[in-house]
Write a protein that holds these residues in place. Structure first.
Motif, PDB file in Angstrom:
ATOM      1  N   PRO A   1      33.811  37.217  56.987  1.00  9.73           N
ATOM      2  CA  PRO A   1      35.248  37.264  56.723  1.00  9.73           C
ATOM      3  C   PRO A   1      35.736  35.932  56.155  1.00  9.73           C
ATOM      4  CG  PRO A   1      34.729  37.842  59.004  1.00  9.73           C
ATOM      5  CD  PRO A   1      33.498  37.294  58.403  1.00  9.73           C
ATOM      6  N   ARG A   2      36.587  36.025  55.106  1.00 12.35           N
ATOM      7  CA  ARG A   2      37.157  34.815  54.513  1.00 12.35           C
ATOM      8  C   ARG A   2      38.630  35.071  54.178  1.00 12.35           C
ATOM      9  NH1 ARG A   2      33.784  34.607  48.725  1.00 12.35           N
ATOM     10  NH2 ARG A   2      34.257  36.719  48.044  1.00 12.35           N
ATOM     11  N   GLU A   3      39.350  33.988  53.972  1.00 13.38           N
ATOM     12  CA  GLU A   3      40.794  34.102  53.739  1.00 13.38           C
ATOM     13  C   GLU A   3      41.085  35.043  52.568  1.00 13.38           C
ATOM     14  OE1 GLU A   3      42.721  30.377  53.009  1.00 13.38           O
ATOM     15  OE2 GLU A   3      44.722  31.247  53.223  1.00 13.38           O
TER      16      GLU A   3
ATOM     17  N   VAL B   1      32.206  51.915  60.759  1.00 16.49           N
ATOM     18  CA  VAL B   1      31.360  51.164  61.699  1.00 16.49           C
ATOM     19  C   VAL B   1      31.773  49.700  61.843  1.00 16.49           C
ATOM     20  CG1 VAL B   1      29.350  52.647  61.318  1.00 16.49           C
ATOM     21  CG2 VAL B   1      29.612  50.541  59.958  1.00 16.49           C
ATOM     22  N   ILE B   2      32.667  49.242  60.989  1.00 24.44           N
ATOM     23  CA  ILE B   2      33.018  47.824  61.021  1.00 24.44           C
ATOM     24  C   ILE B   2      34.191  47.572  61.953  1.00 24.44           C
ATOM     25  CG2 ILE B   2      33.897  45.917  59.608  1.00 24.44           C
ATOM     26  CD1 ILE B   2      32.218  47.151  57.346  1.00 24.44           C
ATOM     27  N   ILE B   3      34.027  46.581  62.826  1.00 22.59           N
ATOM     28  CA  ILE B   3      35.087  46.261  63.778  1.00 22.59           C
ATOM     29  C   ILE B   3      35.999  45.246  63.106  1.00 22.59           C
ATOM     30  CG2 ILE B   3      35.600  45.503  66.127  1.00 22.59           C
ATOM     31  CD1 ILE B   3      32.646  46.255  66.777  1.00 22.59           C
ATOM     32  N   LYS B   4      36.963  45.764  62.377  1.00 25.68           N
ATOM     33  CA  LYS B   4      37.795  44.916  61.543  1.00 25.68           C
ATOM     34  C   LYS B   4      38.853  44.148  62.334  1.00 25.68           C
ATOM     35  CE  LYS B   4      38.681  48.378  58.872  1.00 25.68           C
ATOM     36  NZ  LYS B   4      39.258  49.205  57.797  1.00 25.68           N
ATOM     37  N   GLU B   5      39.133  44.619  63.525  1.00 26.87           N
ATOM     38  CA  GLU B   5      40.196  44.009  64.313  1.00 26.87           C
ATOM     39  C   GLU B   5      39.860  42.570  64.711  1.00 26.87           C
ATOM     40  OE1 GLU B   5      38.900  46.946  64.694  1.00 26.87           O
ATOM     41  OE2 GLU B   5      40.605  48.204  64.153  1.00 26.87           O
ATOM     42  N   PHE B   6      38.588  42.196  64.664  1.00 25.87           N
ATOM     43  CA  PHE B   6      38.202  40.844  65.063  1.00 25.87           C
ATOM     44  C   PHE B   6      38.721  39.772  64.101  1.00 25.87           C
ATOM     45  CE2 PHE B   6      34.226  41.510  67.930  1.00 25.87           C
ATOM     46  CZ  PHE B   6      34.964  42.372  68.723  1.00 25.87           C
TER      47      PHE B   6
ATOM     48  N   SER C   1      24.934  48.153  54.170  1.00 30.50           N
ATOM     49  CA  SER C   1      24.963  48.274  55.624  1.00 30.50           C
ATOM     50  C   SER C   1      24.100  47.190  56.263  1.00 30.50           C
ATOM     51  CB  SER C   1      24.469  49.683  55.997  1.00 30.50           C
ATOM     52  OG  SER C   1      24.507  49.883  57.370  1.00 30.50           O
ATOM     53  N   VAL C   2      22.907  46.985  55.714  1.00 24.15           N
ATOM     54  CA  VAL C   2      22.007  45.953  56.232  1.00 24.15           C
ATOM     55  C   VAL C   2      22.556  44.549  55.941  1.00 24.15           C
ATOM     56  CG1 VAL C   2      19.693  44.960  55.999  1.00 24.15           C
ATOM     57  CG2 VAL C   2      19.988  47.444  56.083  1.00 24.15           C
ATOM     58  N   ALA C   3      23.125  44.365  54.752  1.00 23.43           N
ATOM     59  CA  ALA C   3      23.669  43.050  54.397  1.00 23.43           C
ATOM     60  C   ALA C   3      24.837  42.686  55.310  1.00 23.43           C
ATOM     61  CB  ALA C   3      24.099  43.042  52.930  1.00 23.43           C
ATOM     62  N   LEU C   4      25.651  43.668  55.675  1.00 26.91           N
ATOM     63  CA  LEU C   4      26.763  43.412  56.599  1.00 26.91           C
ATOM     64  C   LEU C   4      26.231  42.931  57.945  1.00 26.91           C
ATOM     65  CD1 LEU C   4      28.999  46.480  55.668  1.00 26.91           C
ATOM     66  CD2 LEU C   4      29.831  44.121  55.741  1.00 26.91           C
TER      67      LEU C   4
ATOM     68  N   ILE D   1      28.578  40.443  60.564  1.00 28.43           N
ATOM     69  CA  ILE D   1      29.840  41.180  60.715  1.00 28.43           C
ATOM     70  C   ILE D   1      29.705  42.120  61.921  1.00 28.43           C
ATOM     71  CG2 ILE D   1      31.409  42.812  59.591  1.00 28.43           C
ATOM     72  CD1 ILE D   1      31.228  40.130  58.091  1.00 28.43           C
ATOM     73  N   PRO D   2      30.670  42.085  62.847  1.00 32.37           N
ATOM     74  CA  PRO D   2      30.532  42.968  64.023  1.00 32.37           C
ATOM     75  C   PRO D   2      30.624  44.441  63.630  1.00 32.37           C
ATOM     76  CG  PRO D   2      32.654  41.781  64.048  1.00 32.37           C
ATOM     77  CD  PRO D   2      31.872  41.251  62.903  1.00 32.37           C
TER      78      PRO D   2
END
Lengths: 259, 238, 259, 238, 259, 238
Positions: B56-58, B109-114, B142-145, B150-151
């Motif tokens: 994650p970045r600005e 599958v991505i926990i974006k709330e973090f 998916s593997v790169a994430l 990335i959670p």
């Protein structure tokens, strides 16, 4: 920020209604809103139709122009489907080149028509390898109150049902105002999952509240000629199967009533 | 879906010798790029794709930020030399659509709330294309994430099924895609029977659809195991 | 702001190292990082190569397509060199049309190939004035750890070394999979000036820290076929001469080892 | 660089009668535009270029500002009618590259630290082109920057050298550029022997390069004097 | 914000002057600033002119290239008028594709030339239906001190007055350096309404201060061949009539003095 | 204005049977769209246009806001199927110019000071075109603005006059426009004899201009009445 809170409020409202077996506009879960299909309303277009599904309104115009065939199908016409989400139709639409929403809308409609082979492309050959008819299907959205896909797909096939070849305008020989017979009538049915329930024909608020949905395009013989899942959440396998079955059924209803 | 007249199945085997339910060979390498936060090289038969994750970045511009969660972006791009006729650089309608579908395939599958107010960028480059690039791209992404830390709730796996010479088969190659009757790319969280992407082109019956769905579910289970193994190997190396 | 401070810190770090005769990765000032060149790795391309210089990785693919010649050279093929700094390769690259960095990268590589006359363009004529082969050299950057120019130029010439004409695909007569012989092998060598020292093959941090640099592209016979100065500071005349000499020398080394 | 077969040197003279180390006629006018903060019209043979400078002025968008110094921008643009075949308006790859090189040619002399968060815009319009427009543009821009009162350490002067019929000569015209063997545009701070821009096209030996560099240095000295004289005249008028 | 206050100050200043019967630069209300027209200053162009009206400076270049005629006029040449408001000419102009101001400038000039039939397009036919001369009129603004339209229109017609056909360059038969005779000399006159007074040839400050204006393009015989109203306020009918009369009169003056 | 050789007036009547000062049939429907804040469908002969108004709403980007008043925007757009040869989607030079002229036609009646820092967006879609779309669009937009509750001093009405077969006539249709000698679209505040837009193409004398202006003024009066009636009907329904 204010807007985001409104999103939450709307979502809660829609979910609470569904939990009590209801929809905002009083429909049953499997009911479409009122549908109106008017064919041939644009004289300048070779085929046209205006479709209203509730307050959602879409105008589809089909133009035919002579052009070059693709090298790998020299004796076949070409279909180009394009959708404009003009800012007149919604406060959320912005002027500018097609974005991912308008591209997806156009491609889903295109896929249904192509997959069903509704148009016999070999009938659109003017001179093999040199000149064929290009069929431009232009979807012009006028009012977006949800479920643009079904309205656009219905408008596209209705427009094709009254398509005339403009041979004279282009100084091309022969068949003048010949109609192009359709081989099939694909119909799109869109459903969303809200709290585990399947709702057919989501309106704008339902579409916004839902986290997943599916469009199923099916043909006169019950085969499927296009599918597209939407949304930021998954759908359980059995839910997808259920939707496919329901989509085929509803398409049959719509086909008999409006095409 | 374009032409007919080629026999795609002979003596119960496909032209490349595969059975109906057989995947093309798969090769996965994790962490192949230095600058990216996470990366994965994925081969599926003659498809060669590479995925990178930044973030994650600005997020810029600020007014596009989401105050509650990270925004996931996905860019599918073909190298000009990845196909027979050179592809003009830059996005076209096809790549715009695939980017959207692929992003939606991974979002569940991505926990974006973090990471509120940030963006997570997934870039997928198709280096060589032979039908199935969008599914290969989703697998790589998916593997790169995961490689980027990335959670995630789970991995997403993806494969296409299709119909050729009247038979429902797994993982169409380019010839089968060009001369076949239908193609249905699917992405799913393999361990939960949850479908996160589904598209269909061509024409098939409901029964064929159900059969295809089963084939895809089995294959995604296999792909999931390969993805998991590649990640474990990567981390045991480190 | 935070980033700007990091820039200063990095610059100081690199300069301090150089002052003590050292580089971040332990190399001598005139040493390249480890170089790997793999040819023919993209089957769909008529020529291709992957070049790694340290962690910098560039993929070059060459496609040939029939097209029209330029009016002022009707019997010659056309070279079009293009570079994509795809955002996969660096946190600093952004999606979008070519910017000044990618344009410059492509043009420097192009200039070297053109100046050296590596490709005999008259061998790429299919039908004078009507049809010639267009050579698309596409530079696809995968990982940017500095010195993209040398990697791209090496990838371009390596790709051209295994170029096949796709005559059959385009239904063109004759020579099928004929190889196109190269007339020369231009090699680019990039140097930067850091605190008065010349460093060959700058990595990403060195590139960022340096305020001026020069690429020298030279040929088998030691002639120069392209130059480009970079950076927001000037270079003394004698420094330029020194770099030109060093560039020619290093190019010879690279040519013998990798081409 | 395109064709051979034209004799460019006859009896030790070039087609336009110049010697090997001779510049085309130069004409400089300072302060020719009212709206711009500084401006300069520059003729080099049949090249006609005009440069305007605006700034230092507030930079937009803000996130592109540099907190420590001014940002220099440079836009090289050809009028559609400046060349034989009409040029389509708008930037192309050539003008993008020239703009970058020209900006870097001028940056070393500009004291950007005086005006943090601002931008200084240099606009160069090519009204008529006859080989050498990028060098003429840099010369014009250098004078226009001075005319705008931008603090500068020195002037930048620019000229091309090249190789025709095997000879190293100064300041190629269009015919020489088209049929010659090499072209090398150079910009420098003439009084310091400091090179701020250098490009080379075509093919030359190291010795020819050295010879060309010397020619260019002498010519830049001459151009520097002309630039200086034009500025002095301008200010004595005022 | 500061700028907006400056706008108000300027507006008040200009209005106060006009109330006292004066203009910023001392002219009468119906006077043009000093006008200079230089023809043929760009050798690379087939026709060119530099026009100065006070400090406003516009360069117009005309290029001729062979191209395809429009299908509905196969025996006629084509005029394409384009205006570039390059950022060199004003602190308010920005680089980028044509915006509404440059499009309007080009179209108003174009309309005058077309309406007056200044160019006999049938003389520009090379081969009916296949090849005609395309006339590119490129307006390049160098310094904007107001009233670009009149300067551009004057530059366009002056450029056309010394237009030569570049037949040789394109290997086309015959008439070599033939001049193209003009059939008329349309001249544009722009006026603004400031406090009820009509001011001819507004300078930059007057243009900014005015809320409405009108360009009238008229011909040798006194007929009108183009009009365009500007501004965010309306104009009374009688004011428009007055401007039309004045425009025709001033055009005649300009035509006699400068064309 | 393109071709000659067609007789446009026979026995004192135009080809479609109209007299010289006769408008084509007009149909106005108010409030036809749900999502828009105001809307109007307008038919003028075979022209079919629809206008929508959104706002006043917050303006983006902020630096484009006007601290003293609302900013009016106007976008004229043709549907691809609205004309004989399909129009490529997106703005072209013609639509950019018409948008500017139409915006200026409406600005004089809008009380923008009530809503500083906001924008008011007018979107006009041409669904079918038969000469006169810009005037039909202005008429539709004027009613849509009123329907949106935007404070206005008055309505704007618009019509074109032109010259065919030497006669000055009202409201050219497509054939008359193509083969006529001049076309002059006008917008005005009908009750105040104030002209808010005026363009002229082709060639006419000053007397013809005056005659045309009178025709347009009368017609705008008629159109004004129709606009007013449509709005009254709309509000009596509600």
């Amino acid at each position: 920020m204010g807007l985001e809170i409104m999103d939450d409020v709307r979502r809660d409202y829609i979910y609470n209604l569904v939990r009590r077996g209801k929809r905002e506009d009083g429909r049953g879960f499997q009911d479409y809103r009122e549908i109106k299909v008017e064919k041939g309303i644009i004289k300048k277009a070779e085929g046209s139709a205006r479709v209203k599904i509730g307050n959602t309104e879409v105008l589809v115009g089909v133009k035919l122009e002579p052009g070059e065939p693709f090298p790998d199908s020299p004796d076949k016409g070409v279909i180009i489907t394009n959708a404009e989400l003009v800012p007149l139709a919604s406060p959320e639409f912005e002027p500018g080149p097609p974005n991912e929403d308008s591209v997806q809308l156009a491609r889903v409609v295109d896929r249904g028509i192509r997959g069903s082979e509704a148009i016999d492309l070999s009938k659109l050959c003017i001179e093999e390898g040199e000149k064929v008819w290009i069929v431009f299907i232009d979807i012009h959205v006028l009012d977006n109150d949800g479920n643009l896909v079904d309205a656009a797909a219905l408008g596209a096939i209705a427009s094709l049902l009254n398509l005339r070849m403009p041979a004279e305008r282009y100084g091309l020989s022969g068949e003048g105002e010949e109609m192009i017979p359709l081989q099939d009538k694909p119909v799109a049915v869109t459903m969303v999952d809200i709290g585990g329930e399947i709702l057919v024909d989501p309106n704008y608020n339902e579409e916004k509240a839902a986290v997943s949905g599916l469009t199923v395009i099916s043909n006169t013989d019950g085969t499927i000629s296009g599918m597209q899942k939407y949304g930021r959440e998954g759908l359980k396998e059995e839910k997808v199967s259920e939707m496919v079955e329901m989509g085929i059924e509803k398409a049959d209803e719509l086909r008999q009533r409006f095409l | 879906m374009k032409e007919e007249g080629i026999e795609l199945i002979k003596d119960g085997k496909r032209l490349d010798g595969r059975g109906f339910d057989e995947l093309r060979p798969i090769k996965i390498e994790v962490g192949v790029l230095k600058r990216a936060d996470g990366s994965c090289y994925f081969e599926l038969g003659d498809n060669k794709v590479i995925a990178a994750v930044y973030g994650p970045r600005e997020m810029h511009p600020r007014h596009a930020q989401d105050a509650k969660m990270a925004v996931l972006k996905y860019r599918y791009n073909m190298a000009p030399f990845s196909v027979d006729e050179r592809k003009r650089p830059g996005p076209d309608r096809r790549s715009v659509e695939i980017s959207k579908v692929s992003r939606e395939a991974l979002e569940p599958v991505i926990i974006k709330e973090f990471y509120p107010k940030t963006e997570i960028d997934v870039y997928v480059e198709i280096l060589q294309s032979d039908a199935g690039t969008r599914t290969a791209g989703i697998n790589a992404a998916s593997v790169a994430l995961a490689d980027a830390g990335i959670p995630m709730k789970d991995l997403v796996s993806s494969v296409a099924v299709g119909k050729i010479d009247g038979e429902v088969v797994l993982d169409l190659n380019a010839v089968e895609d060009n001369y076949g009757e239908a193609d249905m790319p699917i992405a799913m969280i393999a361990r939960r029977n949850t479908i996160t992407a589904l598209q269909m082109d061509g024409r098939m019956t409901k029964d064929e659809f159900e059969k295809g769905l089963k084939l895809a579910m089995n294959a995604c289970q296999q792909i999931y195991e390969l993805q998991r193994t590649a990640l474990i190997e990567r981390y045991s190396e480190m």
